[in-house]
Design an enzyme around this catalytic site. Structure first.
Site, PDB file in Angstrom:
ATOM      1  N   CYS A 195       6.433 -10.808   1.625  1.00  0.00           N
ATOM      2  CA  CYS A 195       6.928 -11.977   2.371  1.00  0.00           C
ATOM      3  C   CYS A 195       5.841 -12.561   3.272  1.00  0.00           C
ATOM      4  O   CYS A 195       6.110 -13.446   4.075  1.00  0.00           O
ATOM      5  CB  CYS A 195       8.150 -11.606   3.195  1.00  0.00           C
ATOM      6  SG  CYS A 195       9.637 -11.394   2.208  1.00  0.00           S
TER       7      CYS A 195
ATOM      8  N   SER B 119       8.444  -6.249   1.862  1.00  0.00           N
ATOM      9  CA  SER B 119       7.117  -6.504   1.289  1.00  0.00           C
ATOM     10  C   SER B 119       7.119  -7.822   0.509  1.00  0.00           C
ATOM     11  O   SER B 119       8.165  -8.326   0.110  1.00  0.00           O
ATOM     12  CB  SER B 119       6.697  -5.346   0.393  1.00  0.00           C
ATOM     13  OG  SER B 119       7.650  -5.186  -0.617  1.00  0.00           O
TER      14      SER B 119
ATOM     15  N   TYR C 165      -3.568   7.812  -2.498  1.00  0.00           N
ATOM     16  CA  TYR C 165      -3.295   6.409  -2.166  1.00  0.00           C
ATOM     17  C   TYR C 165      -2.860   6.225  -0.711  1.00  0.00           C
ATOM     18  O   TYR C 165      -1.980   6.951  -0.219  1.00  0.00           O
ATOM     19  CB  TYR C 165      -2.218   5.817  -3.098  1.00  0.00           C
ATOM     20  CG  TYR C 165      -1.759   4.474  -2.571  1.00  0.00           C
ATOM     21  CD1 TYR C 165      -2.562   3.345  -2.744  1.00  0.00           C
ATOM     22  CD2 TYR C 165      -0.603   4.350  -1.814  1.00  0.00           C
ATOM     23  CE1 TYR C 165      -2.204   2.130  -2.185  1.00  0.00           C
ATOM     24  CE2 TYR C 165      -0.231   3.136  -1.250  1.00  0.00           C
ATOM     25  CZ  TYR C 165      -1.040   2.025  -1.441  1.00  0.00           C
ATOM     26  OH  TYR C 165      -0.683   0.830  -0.881  1.00  0.00           O
TER      27      TYR C 165
ATOM     28  N   HIS D  53       8.938  -1.457  11.567  1.00  0.00           N
ATOM     29  CA  HIS D  53       8.047  -2.014  10.546  1.00  0.00           C
ATOM     30  C   HIS D  53       7.856  -3.502  10.844  1.00  0.00           C
ATOM     31  O   HIS D  53       8.397  -4.355  10.142  1.00  0.00           O
ATOM     32  CB  HIS D  53       8.709  -1.789   9.181  1.00  0.00           C
ATOM     33  CG  HIS D  53       7.822  -2.055   8.019  1.00  0.00           C
ATOM     34  ND1 HIS D  53       8.323  -2.341   6.771  1.00  0.00           N
ATOM     35  CD2 HIS D  53       6.475  -2.065   7.897  1.00  0.00           C
ATOM     36  CE1 HIS D  53       7.314  -2.521   5.926  1.00  0.00           C
ATOM     37  NE2 HIS D  53       6.182  -2.370   6.583  1.00  0.00           N
TER      38      HIS D  53
ATOM     39  N   LYS E 275       2.603   5.088   7.632  1.00  0.00           N
ATOM     40  CA  LYS E 275       4.056   5.073   7.426  1.00  0.00           C
ATOM     41  C   LYS E 275       4.687   6.427   7.760  1.00  0.00           C
ATOM     42  O   LYS E 275       5.790   6.479   8.302  1.00  0.00           O
ATOM     43  CB  LYS E 275       4.393   4.708   5.984  1.00  0.00           C
ATOM     44  CG  LYS E 275       3.733   3.453   5.471  1.00  0.00           C
ATOM     45  CD  LYS E 275       4.274   2.199   6.084  1.00  0.00           C
ATOM     46  CE  LYS E 275       3.741   1.004   5.311  1.00  0.00           C
ATOM     47  NZ  LYS E 275       3.944  -0.281   5.913  1.00  0.00           N
TER      48      LYS E 275
ATOM     49  N   ARG F  16       2.651   3.606  -2.932  1.00  0.00           N
ATOM     50  CA  ARG F  16       3.503   4.669  -2.403  1.00  0.00           C
ATOM     51  C   ARG F  16       4.482   5.100  -3.475  1.00  0.00           C
ATOM     52  O   ARG F  16       5.009   4.268  -4.215  1.00  0.00           O
ATOM     53  CB  ARG F  16       4.286   4.162  -1.181  1.00  0.00           C
ATOM     54  CG  ARG F  16       3.512   4.251   0.115  1.00  0.00           C
ATOM     55  CD  ARG F  16       4.334   3.811   1.292  1.00  0.00           C
ATOM     56  NE  ARG F  16       4.584   2.380   1.273  1.00  0.00           N
ATOM     57  CZ  ARG F  16       5.719   1.803   0.952  1.00  0.00           C
ATOM     58  NH1 ARG F  16       6.777   2.538   0.667  1.00  0.00           N
ATOM     59  NH2 ARG F  16       5.829   0.503   0.951  1.00  0.00           N
TER      60      ARG F  16
ATOM     61  N   ASP G 292       1.698  -4.658  10.934  1.00  0.00           N
ATOM     62  CA  ASP G 292       2.567  -3.772  10.147  1.00  0.00           C
ATOM     63  C   ASP G 292       3.557  -2.943  10.968  1.00  0.00           C
ATOM     64  O   ASP G 292       4.679  -2.751  10.526  1.00  0.00           O
ATOM     65  CB  ASP G 292       1.685  -2.825   9.310  1.00  0.00           C
ATOM     66  CG  ASP G 292       2.433  -2.171   8.167  1.00  0.00           C
ATOM     67  OD1 ASP G 292       3.321  -2.824   7.584  1.00  0.00           O
ATOM     68  OD2 ASP G 292       2.137  -1.008   7.840  1.00  0.00           O
TER      69      ASP G 292
ATOM     70  N   ARG H   4      -6.429  -3.066  -2.042  1.00  0.00           N
ATOM     71  CA  ARG H   4      -6.330  -3.138  -0.575  1.00  0.00           C
ATOM     72  C   ARG H   4      -7.680  -3.257   0.122  1.00  0.00           C
ATOM     73  O   ARG H   4      -8.700  -2.834  -0.428  1.00  0.00           O
ATOM     74  CB  ARG H   4      -5.672  -1.846  -0.056  1.00  0.00           C
ATOM     75  CG  ARG H   4      -4.264  -1.608  -0.565  1.00  0.00           C
ATOM     76  CD  ARG H   4      -3.255  -2.134   0.403  1.00  0.00           C
ATOM     77  NE  ARG H   4      -1.911  -2.223  -0.161  1.00  0.00           N
ATOM     78  CZ  ARG H   4      -0.858  -2.568   0.578  1.00  0.00           C
ATOM     79  NH1 ARG H   4      -0.979  -2.825   1.852  1.00  0.00           N
ATOM     80  NH2 ARG H   4       0.330  -2.677   0.024  1.00  0.00           N
TER      81      ARG H   4
HETATM   82  O1  SAT Z   1       2.525   1.933   2.470  1.00  0.00           O
HETATM   83  S1  SAT Z   1       1.182   1.395   2.524  1.00  0.00           S
HETATM   84  O2  SAT Z   1       0.632   1.700   3.824  1.00  0.00           O
HETATM   85  O3  SAT Z   1       0.352   1.967   1.495  1.00  0.00           O
HETATM   86  C1  SAT Z   1       1.206  -0.265   2.333  1.00  0.00           C
HETATM   87  C2  SAT Z   1       2.525  -0.866   2.513  1.00  0.00           C
HETATM   88  O4  SAT Z   1       3.397  -0.688   1.652  1.00  0.00           O
HETATM   89  O5  SAT Z   1       2.723  -1.543   3.540  1.00  0.00           O
HETATM   90 MN    MN Z   2       4.179  -2.273   5.609  1.00  0.00          MN
END
Ligand code: SAT
Ligand code: MN
Length: 598
Positions: free
Chosen positions: A256, A254, A203, A232, A212, A75, A283, A381
């Site tokens: 963790c 992130s 991406y 989140h 997101k 991102r 997520d 990923r």
């Molecule tokens: O933002 S993404 O969906 O590409 C992955 C992440 O950061 O959790």
């Molecule tokens: Mn995430």
């Protein structure tokens, strides 16, 4: 460009598609219907053009491989904007651009960018169609990779269009690859228009606009006005010996181990007691107060988009099982037998292969600066359906969701934060979430050891001023009769040698056991200035190679260190000025007083 109006009578939708097609100028427009047949056709087409590589179908049935552009592997937060009329609406936590400027800038890039390409129309639902939680989006994209990912990550196709009817509300999501040029890349959110424009990237987080962009940034904005939470957070059910399942929602910054926690397999001693983890999501959680006075949650996604390096049968067995079929692999090492590999994955390091950039690779290869070249990108990923996960909860697509008993916030702290503590009440819990922080690790830019605050792990994802977001948390809490209890965990405390004291991974269930026992009023706690902590005897350590002085260290609350922390919190809060709810300042003052008095 004619828009096929046989598909729907939704005039506003048809007009919007027409307008966007006029700007982007694709050769044709194709509606995604959600059928297997169309999916297979698109896959084939993408394999023919090289956008995808077919993997070894004997070893990895239904799996494909994709490489993103070299400068397009994560991102791009500095190119991500919240575009509201007033800058204050976006707050100090967001990049802001005026809607006029944003539409103008992006239109210039979108103009004619789909010439020679197809525009796909993806009707999608975040959350089960017809659930009171769900939100509908329509994504227009010129990428088959995006279509195939969305087919895994959301409910997609004709059923969504049908549900939308002639005048249903939907989020306009426009994505175009354009030239995949980072200098012409923009990820724009228009919460007041219920619209997202993303251009110049291929991406995941930038282009799977249901994730997101819609499910956190736009949804958090909607939730603020509609009285619910878009967070989140992972969601899990912890089943105990009495076969009662207690649901937990947990937010971590992130790196963790959120995905690992979401799919945890109990250590032997807890498995013997009958514990089992049910994965609802890894997520995102959408949570709302229902008539019974409890907070209910769904995971609006139907798939995982997880990091691969470090994932193996020891760290996350269930993830490894999940990705054996029907999975899209992005930016990993491609082995000569058309299977895949990544650093710290299963199996021996392959002797050769093609790295994520498309170059020949072998172990030990170095770049011109003598640095080891990885086979897989560190942010490579997998995209895979949740239903393939052995621990998938039977309730993943229940439109009612699951009732949340505990909310857990976490951070990565070498010292300071104990293994676990419980907030005194909802307001104190909101305070605890608002001060969440992690120390910067070697994997991130910035001074190592420096504390980075990430309230509720929402800093990059809150679609409006975070001070207002805190108010929303405080306010909505008042409507919850059966408030979830709020906890904070830290798996990452280190000893004097810098080694992690707590084993982490599956043993984290030992901490979750205390948490659910607290929720079910089955276990005691010790009061400290920062909250309630367990006494040693209250955590099941059976089968664990850890001594009692280590546990003391893990549960220690050092008042002087915490007083230093309160200074840093004050500084962090100051960016919100007068917008910060006074309740949080008052919690900070009370904490200082308790630390000084005890
Ligand atoms: O933002 S993404 O969906 O590409 C992955 C992440 O950061 O959790
Ligand atoms: Mn995430």
């Amino acid at each position: 460009m004619a828009v096929d109006n046989q598909k729907t009578n939704h005039k506003e939708l048809l007009k919007w598609i027409f307008d966007m097609a006029k700007m982007c100028n694709p050769d044709k427009i194709v509606w995604i219907d959600g059928s297997e047949k169309q999916k297979e056709q698109l896959k084939k087409e993408a394999i023919q053009t090289g956008e995808l590589i077919e993997l070894n179908q004997e070893k990895l049935p239904g799996c494909v491989y994709h490489r993103t552009a070299l400068n397009d592997v994560a991102r791009t937060e500095h190119l991500t904007f919240i575009c509201t009329d007033k800058k204050e609406e976006a707050g100090p936590n967001n990049n802001w651009m005026s809607p006029e400027e944003a539409y103008k800038k992006a239109s210039d890039i979108f103009k004619d960018s789909m010439q020679g390409r197809t525009m796909y129309v993806i009707p999608f639902s975040m959350g089960p169609v017809e659930s009171e939680f769900s939100k509908t989006g329509i994504e227009l994209t010129d990428s088959i990779y995006v279509v195939l990912n969305m087919l895994i990550m959301a409910e997609v196709g004709d059923k969504v269009l049908k549900f939308l009817g002639n005048d249903g509300r939907f989020t306009q999501c426009l994505h175009g690859k354009a030239e995949l040029d980072i200098n012409k890349r923009l990820i724009l959110h228009f919460p007041q228009d219920n619209a997202i424009w993303s251009v110049g990237s291929g991406y995941g987080g930038n282009v799977l606009l249901g994730k997101k962009c819609l499910s956190l940034r736009i949804a958090s904005y909607m939730g603020r006005f509609e009285g619910w939470f878009a967070e989140h957070m992972l969601i899990i059910g912890v089943e105990d010996s009495s076969q009662k399942t207690t649901y937990i929602a947990a937010a971590f910054p992130s790196a963790c181990g959120k995905t690992n926690l979401a799919m945890l397999i109990p250590p032997q001693s807890l498995a013997k007691k009958g514990y089992k983890i049910w994965t609802v999501g890894d997520d995102i959680a959408w949570m709302r107060v229902k008539e019974d006075g409890s907070l209910w949650a769904i995971n609006p996604e139907t798939g995982f988009f997880g990091v691969l390096p470090g994932t193996n049968s020891k760290t996350n067995y269930n993830a490894m099982q999940t990705i054996k079929k029907n999975t899209i692999y992005t930016n990993v090492l491609l082995k000569d037998d058309k299977t895949v590999w990544w650093e710290d994955g299963d199996g021996p390091v392959p002797e050769s292969g093609t790295d994520w950039t498309g170059k020949p690779w072998k172990p030990g290869l170095k770049d011109e600066n003598g640095k080891i070249i990885n086979g897989a990108n560190p942010n490579s990923r997998f995209t895979a359906p949740i239903k393939q996960c052995p621990s998938a909860s039977p309730l993943i697509d229940d439109p009612e969701g699951v009732p949340i008993s505990a909310i857990v916030f976490g951070g990565r702290r070498a010292s300071l934060a104990p293994l676990v503590y419980q907030s005194f009440d909802w307001q104190h819990g909101v305070f605890t979430g608002s001060i969440m922080a992690s120390e910067i690790t070697a994997a991130q830019y910035g001074a190592q050891g420096k504390v980075r605050r990430d309230p509720m792990a929402m800093l990059p994802f809150c679609g409006y001023n975070m001070a207002e977001y805190f108010k929303h948390w405080l306010q909505t809490g008042k409507n919850i009769k059966n408030q979830p209890k709020i906890f904070h965990v830290n798996w990452f405390r280190t000893d004097k040698q810098g080694k992690f004291i707590w084993p982490g991974f599956s043993d984290n269930l030992r901490v979750l056991e205390w948490i659910i026992d607290r929720c079910n009023e089955k276990v005691g706690a010790v009061e400290t200035p920062i909250g309630y902590i367990p006494s040693q005897a209250d955590i099941d350590l059976d089968g664990l190679d850890i001594n009692s002085s280590d546990i003391d260290e893990l549960l220690k609350v050092n008042n002087d260190e915490w007083l230093g922390e309160t200074e840093s919190i004050k500084e962090f809060y100051s960016q919100f000025g007068d917008d910060l709810p006074q309740e949080l300042n008052s919690e900070l003052e009370k904490l200082v007083k308790r630390l000084k008095d005890s």
